[in-house]
Design a protein around this motif. Structure first.
Motif, PDB file in Angstrom:
ATOM      1  N   ALA A   1      49.854  30.881  37.837  1.00 52.73           N
ATOM      2  CA  ALA A   1      49.128  31.752  36.914  1.00 52.73           C
ATOM      3  C   ALA A   1      47.854  31.022  36.514  1.00 52.73           C
TER       4      ALA A   1
ATOM      5  N   TYR B   1      43.883  31.542  34.612  1.00 49.79           N
ATOM      6  CA  TYR B   1      43.070  32.361  33.730  1.00 49.79           C
ATOM      7  C   TYR B   1      41.608  32.000  33.971  1.00 49.79           C
TER       8      TYR B   1
ATOM      9  N   THR C   1      46.112  40.632  40.087  1.00 53.58           N
ATOM     10  CA  THR C   1      45.000  40.357  39.186  1.00 53.58           C
ATOM     11  C   THR C   1      45.032  41.383  38.071  1.00 53.58           C
TER      12      THR C   1
ATOM     13  N   ARG D   1      41.184  38.968  33.957  1.00 56.16           N
ATOM     14  CA  ARG D   1      40.859  37.620  34.440  1.00 56.16           C
ATOM     15  C   ARG D   1      42.102  36.745  34.598  1.00 56.16           C
ATOM     16  N   ARG D   2      43.260  37.362  34.547  1.00 51.69           N
ATOM     17  CA  ARG D   2      44.525  36.647  34.761  1.00 51.69           C
ATOM     18  C   ARG D   2      44.944  36.889  36.204  1.00 51.69           C
TER      19      ARG D   2
ATOM     20  N   GLY E   1      46.018  27.278  33.278  1.00 52.53           N
ATOM     21  CA  GLY E   1      46.939  27.848  34.244  1.00 52.53           C
ATOM     22  C   GLY E   1      48.230  27.073  34.344  1.00 52.53           C
TER      23      GLY E   1
END
Length: 178
Positions: free
Chosen positions: A54, A56, A90, A93-94, A132
């Motif tokens: 993950a 960001y 997506t 913006r993650r 992340g």
């Protein structure tokens, strides 16, 4: 084209080109929406591990850079031992990825990928992402892959029943786990 007269179906042309047209809000209440993609190796083995990432991004341009590194890394993964499949999502913006592997040690091969090494250098440097998480998970319980019998329409655990339905019909190949 210079002009269009009459009715124009904004979905028809993209669909004829093999494209999707999805109209959705960015968010609705507590829900956020985005896009996803996936690639499969074609292996039907049960996953022995999942790597989850993950990230960001700080900007839309940075999110594009993360997606680009992701595409290149997935191309490398497709040739790696134990790779089963990959899904990327997506949401704003993650950016999230889930990769299925045959064994928990398989994701270590990513450390040999030049593209992945470059992305990691930028992540741990100053150039990529606000933050992340990178992880590898081993399943505690992974249930059966159920297959519908074409003769009687019953759901059957194909592995347990050795590819044959209790009604006597042969079952189709089960879907891949990932």
């Amino acid at each position: 084209m210079r002009s269009v007269r009459g009715y124009f179906d904004s979905r028809a042309v993209p669909e004829q080109l093999g494209l999707q047209v999805i109209v959705q809000p960015v968010a609705a209440g507590p829900f956020a929406f985005g896009t996803s993609k996936a690639v499969q190796s074609g292996k039907s083995v049960k996953p022995g591990a999942f790597s989850i990432t993950a990230l960001y991004a700080r900007s839309d341009e940075e999110a594009d850079a993360v997606r680009d590194y992701g595409r290149q890394t997935v191309q490398d993964m497709m040739g790696m031992e134990g790779f089963i499949g990959w899904t990327g999502t997506t949401i704003g913006r993650r950016l999230l990825t889930v990769t299925a592997w045959e064994h928990p040690d398989n994701p270590r091969q990513l450390m040999e990928s030049a593209v992945h090494q470059e992305a990691m250098r930028k992540f741990f440097g100053t150039e990529l992402a606000a933050g992340g998480m990178i992880s590898v998970w081993a399943p505690h319980h992974l249930g059966a892959m159920w297959t519908r019998c074409p003769a009687c329409a019953r759901m059957v655990d194909s592995e347990k029943m050795a590819g044959k339905c209790p009604c006597g019909a042969m079952l189709p190949e089960p879907m891949p786990y990932w």
